[in-house]
Design a protein around this motif. Structure first.
Motif, PDB file in Angstrom:
ATOM      1  N   GLU A 134      -2.410  -0.685  -5.160  1.00 41.49           N
ATOM      2  CA  GLU A 134      -3.360   0.371  -5.533  1.00 41.49           C
ATOM      3  C   GLU A 134      -3.810   0.302  -6.990  1.00 41.49           C
ATOM      4  OE1 GLU A 134      -2.305   3.545  -7.339  1.00 41.49           O
ATOM      5  OE2 GLU A 134      -0.442   2.538  -7.908  1.00 41.49           O
ATOM      6  N   ALA A 135      -3.094  -0.420  -7.841  1.00 39.73           N
ATOM      7  CA  ALA A 135      -3.489  -0.512  -9.250  1.00 39.73           C
ATOM      8  C   ALA A 135      -4.777  -1.333  -9.357  1.00 39.73           C
ATOM      9  CB  ALA A 135      -2.373  -1.178 -10.048  1.00 39.73           C
ATOM     10  N   HIS A 136      -5.522  -1.160 -10.453  1.00 40.35           N
ATOM     11  CA  HIS A 136      -6.889  -1.679 -10.509  1.00 40.35           C
ATOM     12  C   HIS A 136      -6.990  -3.181 -10.263  1.00 40.35           C
ATOM     13  CE1 HIS A 136     -10.767  -2.950 -12.069  1.00 40.35           C
ATOM     14  NE2 HIS A 136     -11.182  -1.751 -11.698  1.00 40.35           N
ATOM     15  N   ASP A 137      -6.359  -3.975 -11.116  1.00 40.37           N
ATOM     16  CA  ASP A 137      -6.486  -5.428 -10.966  1.00 40.37           C
ATOM     17  C   ASP A 137      -5.821  -5.936  -9.688  1.00 40.37           C
ATOM     18  OD1 ASP A 137      -7.769  -5.312 -13.351  1.00 40.37           O
ATOM     19  OD2 ASP A 137      -6.726  -7.021 -14.227  1.00 40.37           O
ATOM     20  N   ALA A 138      -4.800  -5.210  -9.235  1.00 39.15           N
ATOM     21  CA  ALA A 138      -4.115  -5.627  -8.006  1.00 39.15           C
ATOM     22  C   ALA A 138      -5.077  -5.578  -6.825  1.00 39.15           C
ATOM     23  CB  ALA A 138      -2.911  -4.736  -7.750  1.00 39.15           C
ATOM     24  N   VAL A 139      -5.906  -4.523  -6.744  1.00 35.01           N
ATOM     25  CA  VAL A 139      -6.847  -4.439  -5.618  1.00 35.01           C
ATOM     26  C   VAL A 139      -8.181  -5.115  -5.936  1.00 35.01           C
ATOM     27  CG1 VAL A 139      -5.915  -2.391  -4.471  1.00 35.01           C
ATOM     28  CG2 VAL A 139      -7.542  -2.094  -6.320  1.00 35.01           C
ATOM     29  N   ALA A 140      -8.599  -5.079  -7.202  1.00 34.19           N
ATOM     30  CA  ALA A 140      -9.915  -5.639  -7.532  1.00 34.19           C
ATOM     31  C   ALA A 140      -9.874  -7.155  -7.654  1.00 34.19           C
ATOM     32  CB  ALA A 140     -10.418  -5.042  -8.843  1.00 34.19           C
ATOM     33  N   ASN A 141      -8.729  -7.699  -7.940  1.00 35.43           N
ATOM     34  CA  ASN A 141      -8.665  -9.128  -8.213  1.00 35.43           C
ATOM     35  C   ASN A 141      -7.636  -9.842  -7.332  1.00 35.43           C
ATOM     36  OD1 ASN A 141      -8.613 -11.655  -9.343  1.00 35.43           O
ATOM     37  ND2 ASN A 141      -8.273 -10.998 -11.431  1.00 35.43           N
ATOM     38  N   TRP A 142      -6.358  -9.678  -7.668  1.00 35.45           N
ATOM     39  CA  TRP A 142      -5.328 -10.528  -7.060  1.00 35.45           C
ATOM     40  C   TRP A 142      -5.145 -10.241  -5.573  1.00 35.45           C
ATOM     41  CZ3 TRP A 142      -5.188 -13.729 -10.799  1.00 35.45           C
ATOM     42  CH2 TRP A 142      -5.278 -13.279 -12.124  1.00 35.45           C
ATOM     43  N   GLY A 143      -4.906  -8.973  -5.245  1.00 33.86           N
ATOM     44  CA  GLY A 143      -4.686  -8.614  -3.844  1.00 33.86           C
ATOM     45  C   GLY A 143      -5.928  -8.839  -3.004  1.00 33.86           C
ATOM     46  N   PHE A 144      -7.065  -8.585  -3.610  1.00 30.58           N
ATOM     47  CA  PHE A 144      -8.351  -8.749  -2.913  1.00 30.58           C
ATOM     48  C   PHE A 144      -8.553 -10.210  -2.513  1.00 30.58           C
ATOM     49  CE2 PHE A 144     -12.842  -6.746  -3.110  1.00 30.58           C
ATOM     50  CZ  PHE A 144     -13.106  -7.228  -1.847  1.00 30.58           C
ATOM     51  N   HIS A 240       5.220  -3.457 -15.012  1.00 29.49           N
ATOM     52  CA  HIS A 240       4.374  -4.540 -14.516  1.00 29.49           C
ATOM     53  C   HIS A 240       5.051  -5.363 -13.424  1.00 29.49           C
ATOM     54  CE1 HIS A 240       0.429  -4.823 -16.439  1.00 29.49           C
ATOM     55  NE2 HIS A 240       0.970  -4.008 -17.317  1.00 29.49           N
ATOM     56  N   ALA A 241       6.352  -5.137 -13.249  1.00 33.33           N
ATOM     57  CA  ALA A 241       7.031  -5.822 -12.150  1.00 33.33           C
ATOM     58  C   ALA A 241       6.740  -5.136 -10.821  1.00 33.33           C
ATOM     59  CB  ALA A 241       8.531  -5.836 -12.410  1.00 33.33           C
ATOM     60  N   THR A 242       6.055  -4.014 -10.855  1.00 36.78           N
ATOM     61  CA  THR A 242       5.865  -3.252  -9.622  1.00 36.78           C
ATOM     62  C   THR A 242       4.404  -3.110  -9.202  1.00 36.78           C
ATOM     63  OG1 THR A 242       5.627  -1.136 -10.774  1.00 36.78           O
ATOM     64  CG2 THR A 242       7.850  -1.799 -10.214  1.00 36.78           C
ATOM     65  N   ASN A 243       3.448  -3.331 -10.117  1.00 35.71           N
ATOM     66  CA  ASN A 243       2.085  -2.888  -9.815  1.00 35.71           C
ATOM     67  C   ASN A 243       1.159  -3.948  -9.230  1.00 35.71           C
ATOM     68  OD1 ASN A 243       1.561  -4.425 -12.047  1.00 35.71           O
ATOM     69  ND2 ASN A 243       0.941  -2.751 -13.378  1.00 35.71           N
ATOM     70  N   GLY A 244       1.645  -5.166  -9.059  1.00 32.59           N
ATOM     71  CA  GLY A 244       0.819  -6.186  -8.410  1.00 32.59           C
ATOM     72  C   GLY A 244      -0.113  -6.923  -9.353  1.00 32.59           C
ATOM     73  N   TYR A 245       0.048  -6.732 -10.649  1.00 29.83           N
ATOM     74  CA  TYR A 245      -0.731  -7.504 -11.621  1.00 29.83           C
ATOM     75  C   TYR A 245      -0.087  -8.885 -11.786  1.00 29.83           C
ATOM     76  CZ  TYR A 245      -3.662  -3.682 -13.446  1.00 29.83           C
ATOM     77  OH  TYR A 245      -4.596  -2.691 -13.595  1.00 29.83           O
TER      78      TYR A 245
ATOM     79  N   ILE B 120     -11.661   3.168 -10.252  1.00 31.12           N
ATOM     80  CA  ILE B 120     -10.641   2.483  -9.453  1.00 31.12           C
ATOM     81  C   ILE B 120     -10.858   2.755  -7.969  1.00 31.12           C
ATOM     82  CG2 ILE B 120      -8.937   4.355  -9.638  1.00 31.12           C
ATOM     83  CD1 ILE B 120      -6.820   2.100  -9.868  1.00 31.12           C
ATOM     84  N   ASP B 121     -11.476   3.900  -7.644  1.00 28.71           N
ATOM     85  CA  ASP B 121     -11.750   4.218  -6.237  1.00 28.71           C
ATOM     86  C   ASP B 121     -12.681   3.192  -5.609  1.00 28.71           C
ATOM     87  OD1 ASP B 121     -10.123   6.375  -6.014  1.00 28.71           O
ATOM     88  OD2 ASP B 121     -11.656   7.871  -6.464  1.00 28.71           O
ATOM     89  N   ARG B 122     -13.651   2.748  -6.389  1.00 33.73           N
ATOM     90  CA  ARG B 122     -14.585   1.744  -5.875  1.00 33.73           C
ATOM     91  C   ARG B 122     -13.837   0.432  -5.587  1.00 33.73           C
ATOM     92  NH1 ARG B 122     -19.806  -0.463  -5.624  1.00 33.73           N
ATOM     93  NH2 ARG B 122     -19.755  -2.583  -6.390  1.00 33.73           N
ATOM     94  N   ALA B 123     -12.976   0.043  -6.542  1.00 30.64           N
ATOM     95  CA  ALA B 123     -12.191  -1.184  -6.337  1.00 30.64           C
ATOM     96  C   ALA B 123     -11.329  -1.064  -5.080  1.00 30.64           C
ATOM     97  CB  ALA B 123     -11.319  -1.446  -7.555  1.00 30.64           C
ATOM     98  N   ARG B 124     -10.731   0.116  -4.897  1.00 32.06           N
ATOM     99  CA  ARG B 124      -9.886   0.314  -3.716  1.00 32.06           C
ATOM    100  C   ARG B 124     -10.709   0.279  -2.432  1.00 32.06           C
ATOM    101  NH1 ARG B 124      -6.511   5.291  -6.419  1.00 32.06           N
ATOM    102  NH2 ARG B 124      -4.957   4.027  -7.497  1.00 32.06           N
TER     103      ARG B 124
END
Lengths: 478, 175
Positions: A134-144, A240-245, B120-124
């Motif tokens: 759910e963290a920003h870079d985790a969903v916008a970049n790596w997880g995505f 940072h060990a938990t957030n997926g960055y 962040i909602d948009r990214a999610r």
């Protein structure tokens, strides 16, 4: 729960291959048991992602069997080789009994420190497992990217070239997304809890590598535990060990690359140099910042070789440097080829923004940068007292820091901090609404995290105590 | 001269004498009641004695300051992955994303309205709805929290509430 176990099982298979590879290469038993595990995890993770990229370049698509079977077969072959060589070699002996004396009993302080480190490690796993991606870079970049790779059964070129997804930083190296997607392939579906196990494992690996390198330099076990506890209990690191960055992966790889170079400087041995080169290469395969860190490592290596020119032949010096460069090239070239062939570019750092030029008025930014740095320096909620301790080490024990092996790490930290800070001076901020404050707020503390283990290592070398008979000394042989 | 030498000897003796506990000044010999029962060098004792309180404080303080975090963590433990996502993304927004996930065809394109572009909602949302792709010329317009939103050449496709609905564009080529 099933998701967590499936994720851990996939990572265990990967780690087994890495550990066996390391055991096969480690004929002199240079690595301890836990150290082999941590290094095996790091090496197999990096090599697996690199292999997946080669798979893609060869035109194969990814699937669970295509990824898991080669790992299983590779592990089996290594196991047979090790058996034929005369049984599985015992793991390296600890520095305590290396001295020939009895193994020291743990003191109460040791137990307390081990419990505190264990608490931090457990907390990191707990935090990673209960919160989804759910963290920003985790969903916008790596997880995505990991989800896209899984669904496309390969690195999706059209996704990387889609102009609506520039915020996903398509030019970033794919080590973390490829590893996350590997977990998804083995699990058979996208599952956050499975893939997020990667990050606390990198965190634990960093602690083990840190402890082992300090121990290799002859530091007292209790002192090593004290400084490992300091590293583990820096709140920003454990968060940072938990957030997926990808920061924790980059920190692990860079720390291992840097610290094993330091140990190699003190002890010698080809395996340590190759391990350092491999981990430095994986740093450049994790994030774009890693490429800069690779260059810095080469400068540091050149410095180390220069310092050792009197005890090594010219041929040895050239061979050491060439080996290091070759390993880096082999690891980094495939992604750079893919990147340039697809025309992937960063929407913040590209030719236009860099070509905008440097103006002397940029130095006006120093005030803002220093203000931000002091918020970190006096920010115990993020860093506890680590920067204060570094400050004390530099002022009180600067002589110890200027001597090898501390000087190797000190040079590395100094170059990294200078390079990172100069980025804030050079960036033209031509794309609105991005400005210096935004840039500092969103990235600077993460950049500081990249050198956290090295900074703690310096504090340890400044204030720690070497056991009698295990004094730090420069190696004569490479 | 002798006095100076004696003082120096005393200073050296004091420096190398067995360390005392920083907290209770009890010598570190025998069975010490506190944890710092070791001959740690003075710098390490100072570092630890400053570090541990700060460390403990930042373990305890967040729980004291925001006890709802503990409740949230307990809720996260006791629910499934969908429930976890609902807690992390926000109940309302997660319901909207699930609604879109159910209604949109897998290979469609969409545009999100009512969510800030850099939020962040948009990214999610982009992550959650993939493989559906965000586009500037979308087939579907996902409206979140904007009850008065109107788009020419589009019709109502599905409704979750008066401010959360999906429009289907009649001519996706038009912006």
């Amino acid at each position: 729960m099933r998701e967590i176990l499936a994720g851990l099982a996939s990572l265990a298979l990967m780690t087994l291959a890495g550990c066996l590879l390391l055991r096969a290469a480690d004929r002199n038993k240079a690595f301890l048991r836990w150290e082999t595990l941590a290094l095996g995890y790091g090496i197999s993770g990096g090599l697996l992602a690199w292999g997946m990229l080669l798979y893609q370049l060869a035109g194969f698509s990814f699937s669970a069997s295509r990824l898991a079977w080669p790992l299983a077969v590779f592990s089996g072959v290594l196991l047979i080789i090790l058996k034929l060589r005369g049984g599985l070699p015992a793991p390296g002996i600890s520095a305590t009994d290396r001295r020939g004396g009895p193994i020291l009993r743990f003191s109460r302080l040791d137990y307390f420190l081990m419990a505190a480190i264990g608490l931090e490690v457990l907390n990191s796993f707990f935090g990673a497992w209960i919160v989804p991606m759910e963290a920003h870079d985790a969903v916008a970049n790596w997880g995505f990217k990991a989800k896209a790779i899984f669904l496309a059964k390969g690195i999706p070129v059209d996704f990387l070239q889609n102009p609506n997804y520039l915020a996903s930083l398509p030019d970033y190296p794919p080590l973390v997304p490829l590893l996350e997607s590997y977990v998804y392939f083995v699990m058979g579906r996208v599952g956050d809890m499975g893939s997020k196990s990667l990050f606390p494992l990198y965190f634990s690996g960093s602690l083990i590598v840190f402890f082992s390198c300090l121990r290799k330099l002859g530091n007292n076990r209790t002192h090593c535990l004290v400084f490992t506890f300091l590293l583990a209990s820096v709140p920003y690191f454990s968060e940072h060990a938990t957030n997926g960055y990808a920061e924790v992966a980059l920190t692990f790889y860079f720390a291992a690359g840097s610290l094993y170079l330091c140990v190699w400087q003190a002890k010698g041995g080809w395996l340590l140099l190759v391990v350092s080169a491999l981990f430095t290469g994986f740093t450049g395969f994790t994030k774009n910042e890693g490429l800069l860190l690779c260059l810095i490592q080469l400068v540091v290596l050149a410095g180390v070789l220069f310092q050792r020119r009197s005890v090594m032949t010219r041929r040895q010096l050239v061979t050491c440097f060439a080996t290091y460069v070759l390993v880096l090239l082999v690891l980094l070239l495939p992604w750079q080829v893919v990147k340039f062939s697809l025309g992937l570019r960063n929407y913040l750092a590209n030719q236009e923004t860099i070509g905008a030029g440097f103006g002397w008025e940029n130095f006006n930014r120093i005030g803002t940068i220093l203000y931000f740095l002091q918020t970190q320096f006096f920010g115990p909620n993020n860093w506890n007292l680590i920067w204060v301790c570094l400050f004390a080490a530099v002022f009180l024990r600067h002589q110890a820091l200027l001597r090898p092996p501390a000087s190797v790490v000190a040079l590395s930290v100094m170059l990294v901090l200078t390079a990172y800070l100069s980025v804030y001076l050079l960036t033209p901020y031509s794309i609105l609404p991005f400005d210096l404050t935004w840039h500092l707020r969103t990235s600077a503390s993460r950049l500081l995290l990249h050198v956290l283990p090295q900074v703690t290592f310096l504090i340890a070398l400044a204030f720690g105590k070497v056991e009698p008979g295990l004094e730090r000394q420069s190696a004569v042989q490479p | 001269m002798q006095a100076t030498a004696r003082v120096r000897v005393e200073v050296v003796q004091r420096r190398f004498a067995p360390y005392n506990c920083l907290i209770c000044q009890h010598p570190f010999e025998g069975d010490h009641p506190l944890l710092l029962n070791t001959k740690l060098p003075r710098p390490l004792r100072i570092i630890l004695s400053l570090w541990i309180p700060v460390w403990a404080f930042y373990w305890i303080w967040p729980v004291v300051k925001r006890p709802d975090r503990l409740t949230r963590n307990l809720a996260l433990i006791s629910t499934d992955s969908d429930g976890r996502r609902a807690i992390a993304f926000g109940e309302n927004f997660h319901r909207f994303l699930r609604f879109c996930d159910e209604k949109l065809p897998p290979q469609s394109s969409f545009r999100l309205v009512g969510v800030d572009k850099s939020s962040i909602d948009r990214a999610r949302a982009l992550y959650f709805l993939y493989p559906r792709l965000a586009s500037t010329e979308p087939e579907y317009i996902l409206v979140y929290g904007d009850s008065g939103y109107l788009q020419p050449n589009s019709e109502l496709f599905a409704t979750l509430s008066s401010s959360q609905f999906i429009l289907k564009s009649a001519s996706p080529g038009l912006p």
